[in-house]
Design a protein around this motif. Structure first.
Motif, PDB file in Angstrom:
ATOM      1  N   MET A 276      29.302   6.457  22.524  1.00  0.00           N
ATOM      2  CA  MET A 276      30.509   5.753  22.075  1.00  0.00           C
ATOM      3  C   MET A 276      31.027   4.861  23.197  1.00  0.00           C
ATOM      4  O   MET A 276      31.102   5.278  24.347  1.00  0.00           O
ATOM      5  N   SER A 277      31.407   3.648  22.861  1.00  0.00           N
ATOM      6  CA  SER A 277      31.916   2.713  23.860  1.00  0.00           C
ATOM      7  C   SER A 277      33.312   3.120  24.316  1.00  0.00           C
ATOM      8  O   SER A 277      34.152   3.501  23.507  1.00  0.00           O
ATOM      9  N   GLU A 278      33.541   3.019  25.597  1.00  0.00           N
ATOM     10  CA  GLU A 278      34.844   3.361  26.146  1.00  0.00           C
ATOM     11  C   GLU A 278      35.833   2.209  26.038  1.00  0.00           C
ATOM     12  O   GLU A 278      37.040   2.425  26.038  1.00  0.00           O
ATOM     13  N   ALA A 279      35.314   0.987  25.972  1.00  0.00           N
ATOM     14  CA  ALA A 279      36.201  -0.167  26.042  1.00  0.00           C
ATOM     15  C   ALA A 279      35.603  -1.368  25.324  1.00  0.00           C
ATOM     16  O   ALA A 279      34.443  -1.357  24.909  1.00  0.00           O
ATOM     17  N   SER A 280      36.428  -2.389  25.204  1.00  0.00           N
ATOM     18  CA  SER A 280      35.963  -3.676  24.698  1.00  0.00           C
ATOM     19  C   SER A 280      36.791  -4.764  25.363  1.00  0.00           C
ATOM     20  O   SER A 280      37.870  -4.489  25.911  1.00  0.00           O
ATOM     21  N   ILE A 281      36.273  -5.978  25.344  1.00  0.00           N
ATOM     22  CA  ILE A 281      36.989  -7.129  25.905  1.00  0.00           C
ATOM     23  C   ILE A 281      37.226  -8.144  24.797  1.00  0.00           C
ATOM     24  O   ILE A 281      36.338  -8.410  23.987  1.00  0.00           O
ATOM     25  N   VAL A 282      38.439  -8.685  24.784  1.00  0.00           N
ATOM     26  CA  VAL A 282      38.810  -9.712  23.809  1.00  0.00           C
ATOM     27  C   VAL A 282      39.417 -10.889  24.560  1.00  0.00           C
ATOM     28  O   VAL A 282      40.278 -10.699  25.428  1.00  0.00           O
ATOM     29  N   PHE A 283      38.983 -12.097  24.240  1.00  0.00           N
ATOM     30  CA  PHE A 283      39.533 -13.315  24.817  1.00  0.00           C
ATOM     31  C   PHE A 283      40.471 -13.950  23.795  1.00  0.00           C
ATOM     32  O   PHE A 283      40.098 -14.098  22.630  1.00  0.00           O
ATOM     33  N   ARG A 284      41.679 -14.316  24.237  1.00  0.00           N
ATOM     34  CA  ARG A 284      42.677 -14.862  23.313  1.00  0.00           C
ATOM     35  C   ARG A 284      43.289 -16.150  23.875  1.00  0.00           C
ATOM     36  O   ARG A 284      43.527 -16.259  25.083  1.00  0.00           O
ATOM     37  N   THR A 285      43.582 -17.086  22.995  1.00  0.00           N
ATOM     38  CA  THR A 285      44.325 -18.277  23.390  1.00  0.00           C
ATOM     39  C   THR A 285      45.811 -17.934  23.440  1.00  0.00           C
ATOM     40  O   THR A 285      46.228 -16.837  23.045  1.00  0.00           O
ATOM     41  N   LYS A 286      46.614 -18.871  23.884  1.00  0.00           N
ATOM     42  CA  LYS A 286      48.062 -18.623  23.979  1.00  0.00           C
ATOM     43  C   LYS A 286      48.677 -18.372  22.611  1.00  0.00           C
ATOM     44  O   LYS A 286      49.650 -17.622  22.488  1.00  0.00           O
TER      45      LYS A 286
ATOM     46  N   ASP B  87      30.409   0.251  27.521  1.00  0.00           N
ATOM     47  CA  ASP B  87      30.409   1.715  27.591  1.00  0.00           C
ATOM     48  C   ASP B  87      31.164   2.286  28.784  1.00  0.00           C
ATOM     49  O   ASP B  87      31.194   3.497  28.981  1.00  0.00           O
ATOM     50  N   ASN B  88      31.801   1.439  29.581  1.00  0.00           N
ATOM     51  CA  ASN B  88      32.443   1.905  30.802  1.00  0.00           C
ATOM     52  C   ASN B  88      33.749   1.136  31.025  1.00  0.00           C
ATOM     53  O   ASN B  88      33.738  -0.081  31.162  1.00  0.00           O
ATOM     54  N   MET B  89      34.874   1.855  31.074  1.00  0.00           N
ATOM     55  CA  MET B  89      36.180   1.216  31.204  1.00  0.00           C
ATOM     56  C   MET B  89      36.325   0.478  32.530  1.00  0.00           C
ATOM     57  O   MET B  89      36.844  -0.641  32.587  1.00  0.00           O
TER      58      MET B  89
ATOM     59  N   LEU C 114      19.460   3.412  19.647  1.00  0.00           N
ATOM     60  CA  LEU C 114      18.846   2.854  20.847  1.00  0.00           C
ATOM     61  C   LEU C 114      19.253   1.392  21.039  1.00  0.00           C
ATOM     62  O   LEU C 114      19.657   0.982  22.138  1.00  0.00           O
ATOM     63  N   ILE C 115      19.165   0.595  19.978  1.00  0.00           N
ATOM     64  CA  ILE C 115      19.520  -0.821  20.060  1.00  0.00           C
ATOM     65  C   ILE C 115      21.015  -0.983  20.347  1.00  0.00           C
ATOM     66  O   ILE C 115      21.423  -1.785  21.199  1.00  0.00           O
ATOM     67  N   ASP C 116      21.835  -0.213  19.644  1.00  0.00           N
ATOM     68  CA  ASP C 116      23.286  -0.296  19.819  1.00  0.00           C
ATOM     69  C   ASP C 116      23.690   0.074  21.244  1.00  0.00           C
ATOM     70  O   ASP C 116      24.505  -0.613  21.872  1.00  0.00           O
ATOM     71  N   ASN C 117      23.119   1.151  21.766  1.00  0.00           N
ATOM     72  CA  ASN C 117      23.439   1.577  23.127  1.00  0.00           C
ATOM     73  C   ASN C 117      23.003   0.536  24.150  1.00  0.00           C
ATOM     74  O   ASN C 117      23.691   0.311  25.162  1.00  0.00           O
ATOM     75  N   TRP C 118      21.860  -0.084  23.910  1.00  0.00           N
ATOM     76  CA  TRP C 118      21.389  -1.151  24.805  1.00  0.00           C
ATOM     77  C   TRP C 118      22.387  -2.306  24.853  1.00  0.00           C
ATOM     78  O   TRP C 118      22.711  -2.821  25.924  1.00  0.00           O
ATOM     79  N   MET C 119      22.896  -2.699  23.703  1.00  0.00           N
ATOM     80  CA  MET C 119      23.815  -3.832  23.630  1.00  0.00           C
ATOM     81  C   MET C 119      25.147  -3.550  24.323  1.00  0.00           C
ATOM     82  O   MET C 119      25.807  -4.472  24.811  1.00  0.00           O
ATOM     83  N   ASN C 120      25.560  -2.269  24.359  1.00  0.00           N
ATOM     84  CA  ASN C 120      26.847  -1.903  24.948  1.00  0.00           C
ATOM     85  C   ASN C 120      26.740  -1.408  26.387  1.00  0.00           C
ATOM     86  O   ASN C 120      27.759  -1.144  27.027  1.00  0.00           O
ATOM     87  N   ASP C 121      25.514  -1.283  26.889  1.00  0.00           N
ATOM     88  CA  ASP C 121      25.276  -0.684  28.200  1.00  0.00           C
ATOM     89  C   ASP C 121      25.679  -1.646  29.321  1.00  0.00           C
ATOM     90  O   ASP C 121      25.070  -2.711  29.490  1.00  0.00           O
ATOM     91  N   SER C 122      26.673  -1.255  30.092  1.00  0.00           N
ATOM     92  CA  SER C 122      27.207  -2.129  31.139  1.00  0.00           C
ATOM     93  C   SER C 122      26.244  -2.316  32.309  1.00  0.00           C
ATOM     94  O   SER C 122      26.487  -3.152  33.180  1.00  0.00           O
ATOM     95  N   THR C 123      25.158  -1.562  32.329  1.00  0.00           N
ATOM     96  CA  THR C 123      24.170  -1.712  33.406  1.00  0.00           C
ATOM     97  C   THR C 123      22.996  -2.585  32.985  1.00  0.00           C
ATOM     98  O   THR C 123      22.104  -2.842  33.790  1.00  0.00           O
ATOM     99  N   ARG C 124      22.995  -3.024  31.726  1.00  0.00           N
ATOM    100  CA  ARG C 124      21.872  -3.817  31.208  1.00  0.00           C
ATOM    101  C   ARG C 124      22.270  -5.287  31.075  1.00  0.00           C
ATOM    102  O   ARG C 124      23.450  -5.643  30.979  1.00  0.00           O
ATOM    103  N   LEU C 125      21.270  -6.154  31.023  1.00  0.00           N
ATOM    104  CA  LEU C 125      21.518  -7.594  31.014  1.00  0.00           C
ATOM    105  C   LEU C 125      22.112  -8.099  29.705  1.00  0.00           C
ATOM    106  O   LEU C 125      22.849  -9.088  29.700  1.00  0.00           O
TER     107      LEU C 125
END
Length: 216
Positions: free
Chosen positions: A1-11, A22-24, A156-167
């Motif tokens: 389970m992912s610990e965090a997410s990032i969102v970019f917002r305009t004003k 996966d890492n806060m 496996l695919i989902d964890n790869w996409m969320n893994d903060s140590t992977r490209l």
């Protein structure tokens, strides 16, 4: 389970979809690197609360609560006037090609046509680094091919996409940050569908998992 997410917002609060991590602590570091991508850069915790926020490039939280290292990270250079070959839009489209091709490679559906598109983008100066992502995606594809269970394959695919140590995670975040930055500069220069490119790939995992369940 992912610990965090990032969102970019305009004003005015137009925002990208969440990019899961996966890492806060690593999420806070990434947000710091891309703090100038948009007016707000939010780190969301697993309870869907804003844990950290950058506002107009400055930290918008109490210093006692900050992850100290995040205050000393060098920010991403969106404009590079000393580099004549640098164009944010060029890098953005190369990343869109690379991230999509990497996903298609990992799930086993990349085609020769996709490869040609990827090759054309990486021929341009400064974009050849993304081939490391494709090498990584090939490794994931080999691991995935060994799995009999559709659920294990999708995990496996989902964890790869969320893994903060992977490209994949790194390039997906760079793409999303550049997407929002270029949108802030020229709101009508890019089609809206590129803003949710990464979340669409996440949805496709569910669809592909369902298809694998039905295989004989």
């Amino acid at each position: 389970m992912s610990e965090a997410s990032i969102v970019f917002r305009t004003k005015d609060m137009f925002s990208t979809e969440k990019i899961y991590i996966d890492n806060m602590e690593k999420a806070a570091m990434w947000a710091s690197i891309y703090r100038n991508a948009s007016y707000f850069v939010d780190v969301i915790n697993r309870h869907d609360e804003v844990a950290y926020r950058w506002e107009n490039g400055a930290p918008d939280w109490k210093l006692g609560e900050v992850i100290p290292a995040a205050l000393h990270v060098e920010s991403y250079r969106f404009e590079r006037h000393d580099d004549l070959s640098w164009e944010p839009q060029n890098r953005l489209w190369a990343l869109i090609e690379a991230v999509t091709f990497a996903f298609d490679t990992a799930v086993g559906r990349a085609t020769e046509y996709d490869f040609e598109g990827m090759f054309l983008r990486t021929e341009q100066p400064g974009n050849d680094d993304v081939w490391d992502l494709i090498v990584e995606a090939n490794q994931v594809a080999r691991e995935a091919a060994k799995l009999q269970s559709a659920v294990s394959w999708a995990d496996l695919i989902d964890n790869w996409m969320n893994d903060s140590t992977r490209l994949f995670n790194a390039y997906a975040l760079e793409q999303t940050a550049l997407d929002m930055y270029t949108y802030e500069q020229e709101p009508f220069a890019f089609p809206n569908d590129i803003h949710d490119n990464i979340p669409k790939l996440m949805i496709e995992i569910t669809e592909l998992k369902s298809q694998r369940k039905n295989l004989p």
